[in-house]
Design an enzyme around this catalytic site. Structure first.
Site, PDB file in Angstrom:
ATOM      1  N   VAL B 169      12.906  45.363  65.939  1.00 47.28           N
ATOM      2  CA  VAL B 169      11.592  45.454  66.776  1.00 47.28           C
ATOM      3  C   VAL B 169      10.641  45.735  65.577  1.00 47.28           C
ATOM      4  CG1 VAL B 169      10.094  46.900  68.088  1.00 47.28           C
ATOM      5  CG2 VAL B 169      12.302  46.510  68.793  1.00 47.28           C
ATOM      6  N   PRO B 170       9.847  44.676  65.224  1.00 52.49           N
ATOM      7  CA  PRO B 170       9.269  44.473  63.785  1.00 52.49           C
ATOM      8  C   PRO B 170       7.943  45.231  63.588  1.00 52.49           C
ATOM      9  CG  PRO B 170       8.629  42.616  65.159  1.00 52.49           C
ATOM     10  CD  PRO B 170       9.570  43.492  65.885  1.00 52.49           C
ATOM     11  N   CYS B 171       8.159  46.513  63.349  1.00 52.23           N
ATOM     12  CA  CYS B 171       7.067  47.424  62.955  1.00 52.23           C
ATOM     13  C   CYS B 171       6.807  47.244  61.733  1.00 52.23           C
ATOM     14  CB  CYS B 171       7.188  48.770  63.465  1.00 52.23           C
ATOM     15  SG  CYS B 171       8.867  49.472  62.552  1.00 52.23           S
ATOM     16  N   HIS B 172       7.633  46.471  60.829  1.00 56.12           N
ATOM     17  CA  HIS B 172       7.221  46.243  59.423  1.00 56.12           C
ATOM     18  C   HIS B 172       6.074  45.252  59.365  1.00 56.12           C
ATOM     19  CE1 HIS B 172      10.225  43.501  60.532  1.00 56.12           C
ATOM     20  NE2 HIS B 172       9.700  42.554  59.691  1.00 56.12           N
TER      21      HIS B 172
END
Lengths: 171, 202
Positions: B169-172
């Site tokens: 889950v690409p919170c970056h």
């Protein structure tokens, strides 16, 4: 499920911490051939019951009691496959496959033969107290009888093993 | 335990290999008996060792070494189930997709997620993040606006900072409005590594 600090550790930690002890207990009770089977049955039963355990439980002692019940089952199952006429007089017929050094193997074979020949109560007392770390009172609660009787059984069993095996080993 | 005065043959334990094989077999039987509530394994990656955890529903947790894997296991035992076992099989697919991602051959993860560790607005933020494409970024403010809650910039920040399933889950991919990195629970170096991998940042 508890949200307090006194929570159950992840089960994987229990296996890592107590797996070897449970295996030693299983081998002494059911013998080397059935030890793996008894170990697996013990941890599967423990995993099933685990979430309902009070977090303050002494986990190693609990595992040894689970191992006792599973070992009884494993032995019963094996007895069903024992040919008629043989004497399934008690738990176990310890055998051994994996000692590397021939000199050690001879001594170990001897001790496992002795373990197998011990009266069941002596073998259980020895396994649960000396290998599993249960107190004599806890062993008595598990296998019946008084804690004094358990203490004597463990001492007698150990004395029998030492008589034939001990001199070169313990010196 | 009193093992000092008993014959060595009795005190001797199983070899590590034997115990390992027994432990693997236990995990397989637990899975077959529906007792494997949380399967865990670790994988190596360019952002350090990652701990992966999956329930029967899907991937529930990805953890950086900086979070302390033991602490994460304890947390999973408390919040999901204490029936936590090392069981690589359930996580094979996630591990393979992560490898492909870190090799630059995968731009989208195709694994089921178990989002039970998130709720409310944080869950809405993290669900939205799965729609931010590979190689693109959004600002915290843009995410807040996309969720019809433009004032909730800080709440978006804390949702990202507590993302239970980072990388997948690409919170970056969420940055400050001025383009600076903001925070990252795997450390800013990890965030930079991921963004560079995706060709999204200097």
């Amino acid at each position: 499920m508890s949200t307090t600090d006194a929570a159950l550790p992840p089960f994987t930690e229990i296996v890592a911490r107590h797996g070897a002890t449970v295996w030693r207990v299983c081998r002494a009770v059911v013998g080397a051939d059935a030890a793996d089977d008894a170990w697996s049955e013990t941890f599967l039963a423990a995993l099933r019951a685990y979430p309902d355990l009070p977090p303050t439980t002494n986990l190693e002692a609990w595992l040894v009691t689970v191992a006792h019940r599973r070992a009884v089952d494993v032995v019963r199952r094996e007895r069903r496959t024992v040919p008629a006429g043989t004497d399934p007089s008690d738990l176990a017929a310890p055998a051994r496959h994996d000692a590397p050094d021939p000199a050690v193997r001879a001594a170990d074979t001897e001790v496992w033969t002795r373990v197998a020949a011990l009266p069941e109560r002596q073998r259980l007392a020895l396994a649960y107290h000396h290998l599993g770390g249960l107190t004599y009172v806890e062993v008595a609660a598990l296998v019946g009888g008084t804690s004094d009787a358990v203490r004597r059984a463990a001492a007698d069993g150990l004395a029998t093993l030492r008589r034939t095996y001990g001199s070169e080993e313990i010196a | 335990m009193t093992t000092t005065d008993i014959p060595r043959a009795l005190a001797e334990g199983p070899s590590p290999a034997r115990l390992g094989a027994l432990t693997d077999a236990l995990a397989a039987r637990a899975e077959a008996d529906d007792l494997l509530d949380v399967a865990v394994r670790t994988v190596e990656s360019p952002v350090g060792e990652l701990l992966l955890a999956a329930t029967p529903v899907g991937l529930v947790r990805v953890a950086f070494a900086a979070e302390g894997h033991d602490a994460v296991l304890d947390d999973l035992a408390r919040r999901v189930s204490p029936r936590v076992l090392r069981a690589p099989a359930r996580l094979d697919r996630v591990a393979r997709e992560l490898d492909e991602y870190f090799d630059g051959h995968r731009t989208h993860f195709d694994v089921a997620l178990d989002r039970r560790l998130s709720s409310g607005f944080r869950l809405a933020v993290l669900t939205h993040l799965s729609d931010v494409p590979y190689g693109r970024t959004e600002s915290y403010a843009e995410v807040a606006a996309a969720l019809d809650n433009p004032k909730a910039v800080r709440a978006v920040g804390s949702a990202c900072a507590t993302n239970p399933i980072p990388v997948v889950v690409p919170c970056h991919r969420v940055l400050r409005s001025d383009g600076s990195l903001g925070g990252y629970l795997g450390g800013l170096e990890a965030k930079t590594t991921l963004l560079r991998l995706e060709g999204a940042a200097a």
